[in-house]
Enzyme design. Structure first.
Site, PDB file in Angstrom:
ATOM      1  N   SER A 116      48.642   7.770  58.028  1.00 16.60           N
ATOM      2  CA  SER A 116      48.878   8.899  58.931  1.00 16.60           C
ATOM      3  C   SER A 116      50.362   9.099  59.191  1.00 16.60           C
ATOM      4  CB  SER A 116      48.180   8.605  60.258  1.00 16.60           C
ATOM      5  OG  SER A 116      48.576   9.533  61.237  1.00 16.60           O
ATOM      6  N   TYR A 140      46.794   2.993  67.444  1.00 18.94           N
ATOM      7  CA  TYR A 140      46.249   3.601  66.224  1.00 18.94           C
ATOM      8  C   TYR A 140      47.328   3.673  65.127  1.00 18.94           C
ATOM      9  CZ  TYR A 140      45.021   7.370  63.047  1.00 18.94           C
ATOM     10  OH  TYR A 140      44.808   8.123  61.914  1.00 18.94           O
ATOM     11  N   LYS A 144      47.708   1.605  61.382  1.00 18.79           N
ATOM     12  CA  LYS A 144      47.951   2.212  60.067  1.00 18.79           C
ATOM     13  C   LYS A 144      49.158   1.562  59.393  1.00 18.79           C
ATOM     14  CE  LYS A 144      44.712   5.382  59.879  1.00 18.79           C
ATOM     15  NZ  LYS A 144      43.565   5.169  58.987  1.00 18.79           N
TER      16      LYS A 144
END
Ligand code: WQD
Length: 326
Positions: A116, A140, A144
């Site tokens: 992302s 989050y 990643k």
């Protein structure tokens, strides 16, 4: 079989690949499988399982004679990742370790990983290129980045690995059939599903998070990418990896940015509906603007986005209409 996986599966099947889906259905619906089969007129293999069940996963990889994996089995709500960080680390980081172990046990070494643009954090410069410093601002994004780093270490330790980490910008839109699209559980956080709920009468108005940013109309600007363009990016990466071992990072974005009001106006035009909205305060953690430098994917993968913001809104509107009637 979530949002991006379902669209990618359709494209892969239509490009002549055989696809087997492994999903625990925690944020997706078994009926999506039937819809993918309807679009492609093909039977698609499916196993319900958790990515952390290494043995089950390895058995599927072996039994289905898989030769490459696209790893999209991640939890993805930025806000929720701050409330439930351990759940996010367990699913996203531990889940990725489990997948790699399953791949090792099944003798596989080709992997496309769903990363992302969130890994970049506050822009030092724009557009973000792949060399931009990485400083994610939430669990989050850190998940990643940690998986990317782990994959790089893996590819250094064993040169058989062929890995592409795809840093998505803002995926939106739906398949042209209107049969599959983004269908988040509960109250959506992202702009397009919220607009969808406003036009279908589930929400009274769109709350615009800040109209006092230093952007032309004061609202936040993002690099929106049609989910079918994103699916093409996965196919292009898979093909490219056949001749390119190592671990490689690619931005998948359009290279352009649009404001909340731009998206709203395009959606109004596509749907013929007027969308009530009100400006409310800024959402904590939001950036005024970010977008991709997507030259690396263009040069190496021969990939770039094809679909416009109007195409995006038309496809999203078709999906919303279809979901209302089903
Ligand atoms: C877009 C714009 C909001 C909702 C997130 C993740 C990112 C990626 C995509 C996974 C912003 C505004 C939104 C609303 C609004 N996901 N907005 N009212 O925050 O750019 O990115 O999703 O990898 O990692 O961070 O996307 O769709 O939430 O917001 O005004 O009700 O719409 O402020 O300017 P975001 P978004």
């Amino acid at each position: 079989m979530g949002y991006i996986g379902s669209h990618t599966a359709v494209l892969l099947v239509q490009a002549g690949h055989q696809v087997h889906i492994y999903d625990n259905l925690c944020n997706s619906n078994a009926s999506t499988l039937e819809r993918i089969q309807r679009i492609t007129s093909r039977d698609i293999g499916f196993t319900e399982g958790d990515v952390r069940n290494t043995e089950k996963l390895a058995d599927v990889l072996r039994n289905e004679k898989i030769d490459a994996v696209i790893h999209l089995a991640g939890l993805k709500a930025v806000g929720e990742s701050s409330q439930k960080p351990i759940e996010y680390y367990a699913n996203n980081v531990q889940g990725s370790i489990s997948l790699i172990q399953a791949m090792q046990s099944a003798g596989l070494s080709t992997l496309v990983f769903s990363s992302s643009a969130t890994v970049y954090g506050d822009p030092v410069y724009l557009p973000y290129d792949e060399d931009h410093p990485t400083k994610p601002t939430n669990p989050y994004g850190r998940n990643k980045l940690q998986v990317e780093e782990m994959l790089r270490d893996l590819s250094v330790s064993d040169q058989a690995w062929r890995i592409a980490c795809l840093r998505y910008f803002n995926p939106v839109g739906a398949h042209e059939s209107g049969l599959i699209g983004e269908d988040p559980n509960g109250i959506p956080n992202n702009l397009m599903p919220v607009i969808g709920q406003v036009v279908s009468g589930k929400l009274a108005a769109l709350n615009i998070f800040g109209d006092d940013y230093d952007t032309p109309d004061g609202t936040g600007k993002r690099d929106y990418i049609h989910v079918m363009d994103l699916a093409e990016g996965h196919l292009a990466a898979l093909t490219w990896l056949e001749a390119n071992p190592g671990c490689h990072i690619f931005n998948l974005g359009s290279g352009d940015s649009f404001s909340v009001l731009d998206l709203l106006r395009h959606f109004e035009e596509a749907s013929g509906q007027s969308i009530p909205y009100q400006a409310v305060g800024r959402r904590p953690g939001d950036l005024p603007e970010y977008y991709a430098k997507a030259d690396k994917a263009a040069k190496l993968l021969g990939w770039k986005t094809k679909q416009s913001l109007s195409d995006i809104c038309e496809s999203a509107w078709l999906w919303i209409k279809h979901s209302q009637n089903n």
